[in-house]
Each structure stands twice: as structure tokens, then as C-alpha cells.
Design an enzyme around this catalytic site. Structure first.
Site, mmCIF file in Angstrom:
data_model
loop_
_atom_site.group_PDB
_atom_site.id
_atom_site.type_symbol
_atom_site.label_atom_id
_atom_site.label_comp_id
_atom_site.label_asym_id
_atom_site.label_seq_id
_atom_site.Cartn_x
_atom_site.Cartn_y
_atom_site.Cartn_z
ATOM 1 N N LYS A 11 1.014 -1.154 -0.137
ATOM 2 C CA LYS A 11 -0.085 0.579 0.002
ATOM 3 C C LYS A 11 0.871 1.317 0.348
ATOM 4 O O LYS A 11 1.948 1.648 0.406
ATOM 5 C CB LYS A 11 -0.929 -0.322 1.338
ATOM 6 N N TYR A 51 -12.821 -2.695 -2.541
ATOM 7 C CA TYR A 51 -13.168 -2.259 -1.161
ATOM 8 C C TYR A 51 -14.663 -2.225 -0.553
ATOM 9 O O TYR A 51 -14.993 -1.903 -0.302
ATOM 10 C CB TYR A 51 -11.723 -1.457 -0.222
ATOM 11 N N ASN A 114 -1.975 0.371 7.015
ATOM 12 C CA ASN A 114 -1.568 -1.197 8.076
ATOM 13 C C ASN A 114 -0.523 -1.495 6.454
ATOM 14 O O ASN A 114 -0.273 -2.919 6.734
ATOM 15 C CB ASN A 114 -2.618 -1.430 7.668
ATOM 16 N N HIS A 117 -2.278 -5.197 1.631
ATOM 17 C CA HIS A 117 -3.025 -6.058 1.539
ATOM 18 C C HIS A 117 -3.067 -7.810 1.018
ATOM 19 O O HIS A 117 -1.587 -8.067 0.293
ATOM 20 C CB HIS A 117 -3.647 -5.657 0.186
ATOM 21 N N GLU A 128 -9.495 -10.270 -7.161
ATOM 22 C CA GLU A 128 -8.426 -10.003 -7.719
ATOM 23 C C GLU A 128 -7.348 -9.656 -8.590
ATOM 24 O O GLU A 128 -6.608 -8.834 -8.843
ATOM 25 C CB GLU A 128 -7.333 -9.700 -5.749
HETATM 26 N N1 UDP Z 1 -9.598 -1.218 7.613
HETATM 27 C C1 UDP Z 1 -9.798 0.366 8.669
HETATM 28 N N2 UDP Z 1 -10.393 0.091 9.793
HETATM 29 C C2 UDP Z 1 -10.719 -1.455 9.768
HETATM 30 C C3 UDP Z 1 -10.518 -2.015 9.615
HETATM 31 C C4 UDP Z 1 -10.394 -2.086 8.133
HETATM 32 O O1 UDP Z 1 -9.650 1.350 8.065
HETATM 33 O O2 UDP Z 1 -11.758 -0.914 11.875
HETATM 34 C C5 UDP Z 1 -9.100 -1.341 6.126
HETATM 35 C C6 UDP Z 1 -7.781 -1.501 6.540
HETATM 36 O O3 UDP Z 1 -6.187 -0.909 5.116
HETATM 37 C C7 UDP Z 1 -7.605 -2.870 5.603
HETATM 38 C C8 UDP Z 1 -8.704 -2.396 4.766
HETATM 39 O O4 UDP Z 1 -9.865 -1.135 4.852
HETATM 40 O O5 UDP Z 1 -6.509 -3.559 5.434
HETATM 41 C C9 UDP Z 1 -9.032 -3.639 4.207
HETATM 42 O O6 UDP Z 1 -10.392 -4.382 5.656
HETATM 43 P P1 UDP Z 1 -10.542 -5.883 5.075
HETATM 44 O O7 UDP Z 1 -11.143 -5.949 6.500
HETATM 45 O O8 UDP Z 1 -10.888 -6.275 4.508
HETATM 46 O O9 UDP Z 1 -8.918 -5.858 6.166
HETATM 47 P P2 UDP Z 1 -7.331 -7.268 5.425
HETATM 48 O O10 UDP Z 1 -7.760 -8.215 5.254
HETATM 49 O O11 UDP Z 1 -6.631 -5.542 4.491
HETATM 50 O O12 UDP Z 1 -6.691 -7.741 6.372
HETATM 51 MG MG MG Z 2 -9.575 -7.902 2.959
#
Ligand code: UDP
Ligand code: MG
Length: 134
Positions: A11, A51, A114, A117, A128
Site C-alpha cells: 500500500k 473494497y 497497514n 493487502h 483480485e
Molecule cells: N480498515 C480500516 N479500519 C478498520 C478495518 C479495516 O481502515 O477498522 C482498512 C485497512 O486498511 C484494511 C482494509 O480496510 O486493510 C481492508 O479491510 P479488511 O477487513 O479486508 O482487512 P484485510 O483483509 O486488509 O486484513
Molecule cells: Mg481484506
């Protein structure tokens, strides 16, 4: 056991903080192959698609702004059980619970910013990879 391909995206903060080499070397050291890779700028449409499950969340606008803040480094990563394996290498979504030694555990201190991805299932990986690599 099966060889899988997963979609991995470093990211914008990973690039801004010059962590690309560090993170790529962790993926290679684990034994996975990077079979395709490119630096790319995302737009609002591709972010909304990627997303889609989060469009209604109160943090979505912060997430969109983050993903628009600079280029991402998109990769197809291949290896035995690579989908779950990359999720383990990354650490969990909740970065506060991410163990040291994981990418998020070592580099991320914010739920949005974070760093990485990774596809969370074989179905997601297929969608994806198509979305980002055609
Ligand atoms: N995210 C966020 N706040 C939250 C949860 C997720 O900003 O409380 C963002 C974070 O960048 C995350 C992305 O949304 O990586 C996608 O969320 P997902 O639940 O798919 O998590 P991931 O698969 O990335 O672990
Ligand atoms: Mg995810």
C-alpha cells in the site's frame, strides 16, 4: 497442499516509507515466487471495487484517501498454500494484535495505514488477480 497464487499489494505507505525492498525480501525469504509485479496508481473506482465490502463503513473515506495518496506495488505471489501463508506473514487486520515478526506487526500502527493487502480466500485471489492484472 496445493500451489496457489494470491494477490498482494504493498500500500502507499510502504512505498512512501521505503519499505518495498524489506517486504519483498520477506516474501522471497519465505520461499514464494513473485510471478508478476507493477507499480500503479489507483483511482476511486478500482478502490471501491476492491473494497466493496467496506463501502458502508465509517472509515471508508479515510481508507479511500489513503489508497489514493500515492502509488501501490501490485504483485501476484505464488507458492504452496500461498493464500493463507501470505496472510500469516502479513499479520491480522487488527494491527494492535499483530505479532512482532509479521509485516503488520513490525511496520503498522494504524488500522487504516497497514502497509500491505493480501487476498483472504481462493475466491478473492481469483477476482483480485483478474482485477489488477487482467
Ligand atoms: N480498515 C480500516 N479500519 C478498520 C478495518 C479495516 O481502515 O477498522 C482498512 C485497512 O486498511 C484494511 C482494509 O480496510 O486493510 C481492508 O479491510 P479488511 O477487513 O479486508 O482487512 P484485510 O483483509 O486488509 O486484513
Ligand atoms: Mg481484506
Amino acid at each position: 497442499m496445493a500451489v496457489e497464487q494470491t494477490y498482494i499489494m504493498l500500500k502507499p505507505d510502504a512505498i512512501q516509507r521505503q519499505l518495498l525492498g524489506e517486504i519483498i525480501s520477506r516474501i522471497e525469504r519465505k520461499g514464494y515466487q513473485i510471478v508478476q509485479a507493477k507499480l500503479m496508481d489507483l483511482d476511486s473506482e478500482i478502490i471501491a471495487n476492491h473494497y466493496a465490502h467496506l463501502l458502508e463503513q465509517n472509515f471508508y473515506s479515510k481508507l479511500e484517501a489513503y489508497m489514493l495518496s500515492g502509488p501501490v506495488f501490485a504483485m501476484i505471489v505464488e507458492g504452496e498454500e500461498a493464500i493463507q501463508g501470505m496472510r500469516t506473514l502479513m499479520g491480522p487486520t487488527n494491527v494492535f494484535a499483530a505479532m512482532p515478526g509479521t509485516i503488520r506487526g513490525d511496520f503498522a500502527t494504524d488500522l487504516t495505514y497497514n502497509t500491505i493487502h493480501g487476498s483472504d480466500s481462493p475466491e478473492a485471489a481469483e477476482v483480485e488477480i483478474k482485477q489488477f492484472f487482467g
